[in-house]
Design an enzyme around this catalytic site. Structure first.
Site, PDB file in Angstrom:
ATOM      1  CB  THR A   1      46.558  83.920   3.184  1.00 19.13           C
ATOM      2  OG1 THR A   1      46.290  84.324   1.837  1.00 19.13           O
ATOM      3  CG2 THR A   1      45.987  82.534   3.408  1.00 19.13           C
TER       4      THR A   1
ATOM      5  CB  THR B   1      61.690  83.505  15.298  1.00 22.70           C
ATOM      6  OG1 THR B   1      62.074  82.580  16.307  1.00 22.70           O
ATOM      7  CG2 THR B   1      62.612  84.721  15.337  1.00 22.70           C
TER       8      THR B   1
ATOM      9  CB  CYS C   1      43.221  80.815 -17.676  1.00 22.70           C
ATOM     10  SG  CYS C   1      42.284  82.337 -17.830  1.00 22.70           S
TER      11      CYS C   1
END
Length: 380
Positions: free
Chosen positions: A72, A237, A325
């Protein structure tokens, strides 16, 4: 009750060798890779070794690898970072309607900031047309972002052809290769991509780490502000323990990729064949050829996603769906809507089964028989 995990496209169990390697690093390498003393230098050496391994796995240079917290973040850094850095060249972006939400939501965010995004359709096999990409290109197109292979139906996109098409165009080419990495032979030069996103937890590595390949010379507006880690492209880091585990997972995956791909394709065919033997009605979403070997997405006419997933779970089988759902309602999978249209029954009766570490022919047969029982029961 035997529990069978068939949701490897969502996440994979960590390989025992990965766990062993991470445990070793946890106890011995605690220095900050940015520190100049001996503890820091030891950590930096390990980080450099991992970066080299990642680069080698896709035919890139070590300085083209940016470690991230996963797919992502890698997608966001590529899309938002490149769009902002090159906005003076244009504000038009091309993507497809079947991308992962990490890509779609990043593009939607850019639309709110005045960028224009073209969402290309796909055919019934889940593939985008190179001609459609060509026709959508404009002089002010700055970025094309198209996934290497789809996470729901497994369809492999014509990345090399698109890369060739964009060779003479100013647009940067990004591909989300999260689902393909570790199974398909990826070479960034051959593919003609400028950026490529990867996540460790899809190939038996740890969650929370990944990388973005960004071709040398490409500018990226940073998403995080802080230190000068990752050549000032990603502050913070580095997660050395997870990165080391990721490296181990990559080394294992590279050795076993061909064997695993052949094995998973056989398991996919066995699963389908067993369902046919059990006499249940189903349709394959996508194709056997031209798709990832470990993903099979099936539509079961007359059933619905929620009932199927609940009953599969009660039978000890973990599978999934692109549908969300919640509170008794089903939101159709955006991928299946793109493939078959909003009115198609397939958008609300399809289940994804995906294979990986620990999946055997026996577990596949058992899972297919149990699935057949559930379908028959739900149709009564």
């Amino acid at each position: 009750m035997e529990r069978i995990y068939l949701d490897h496209a969502a996440t994979t169990p960590m390989h025992p060798q990965v766990i062993e390697k991470m445990s070793e690093v946890m106890g011995t390498l605690y220095g900050n890779p940015s520190s100049i003393h001996s503890f820091g230098r030891e950590a930096r050496h390990q980080l450099d070794e991992a970066r080299q391994a990642m680069a080698l796995s896709i035919g890139a240079k070590p300085n083209e690898i940016v470690f991230t917290s996963g797919g992502t973040e890698a997608d966001n850094l590529a899309i938002l970072g490149a769009a902002k850095a090159y906005s003076d060249r244009g504000r038009h972006i091309i993507t497809t309607s079947i991308e992962h939400h990490a890509v779609l939501h990043a593009c939607q965010n850019l639309e709110k900031q005045g960028f224009e995004v073209t969402y290309l359709p796909v055919d019934e096999t889940g593939r985008v047309s190179v001609t459609d990409v060509e026709q959508a290109l404009r002089d002010d197109t700055v970025l094309v972002t198209i996934m290497y292979a789809n996470n729901e139906v497994g369809s492999i996109q014509p990345i090399e052809e698109i890369g060739q098409l964009l060779k003479e165009h100013q647009a940067l080419f990004h591909t989300d290769a999260v689902q393909a990495y570790g199974l398909l032979d990826l070479d960034v030069k051959k593919a003609g991509v400028d950026m490529l996103s990867v996540s460790a937890h899809k190939l038996n590595g740890p969650k929370g780490t990944g990388f973005l390949f960004a071709k040398e010379g490409i500018k990226l507006s940073p998403r995080l502000y802080g230190g000068e880690q990752e050549r000032k492209r990603r502050a913070g880091t580095e997660n050395l323990v997870s990165i080391t585990g990721f490296m181990e997972a990559v080394k294992i995956a590279k050795k076993e990729a061909v064997k695993k791909s052949e094995q998973y394709l056989l398991l996919k065919k066995r699963f389908i064949h067993t369902l046919e033997e059990e006499g249940v009605s189903f349709q394959l979403n996508g194709t056997l050829d031209g798709s990832l070997p470990h993903i099979v997405n099936l539509s079961f006419p007359g059933t619905n996603v929620e009932a199927m997933l609940v009953n599969l779970d009660l039978a000890g089988i973990a599978a999934s769906s692109g549908s969300a759902c919640t509170a008794g309602t089903v939101e159709p999978s955006h991928v299946l809507v793109a493939m078959f249209g909003k009115e198609s029954e397939r958008t609300v009766n399809s289940i994804r089964f995906s294979f990986g570490l620990g999946t055997t022919e026996e577990t596949i047969k058992t899972a297919a028989r149990e699935t057949a029982k559930i379908v028959k029961r739900l149709l009564k």
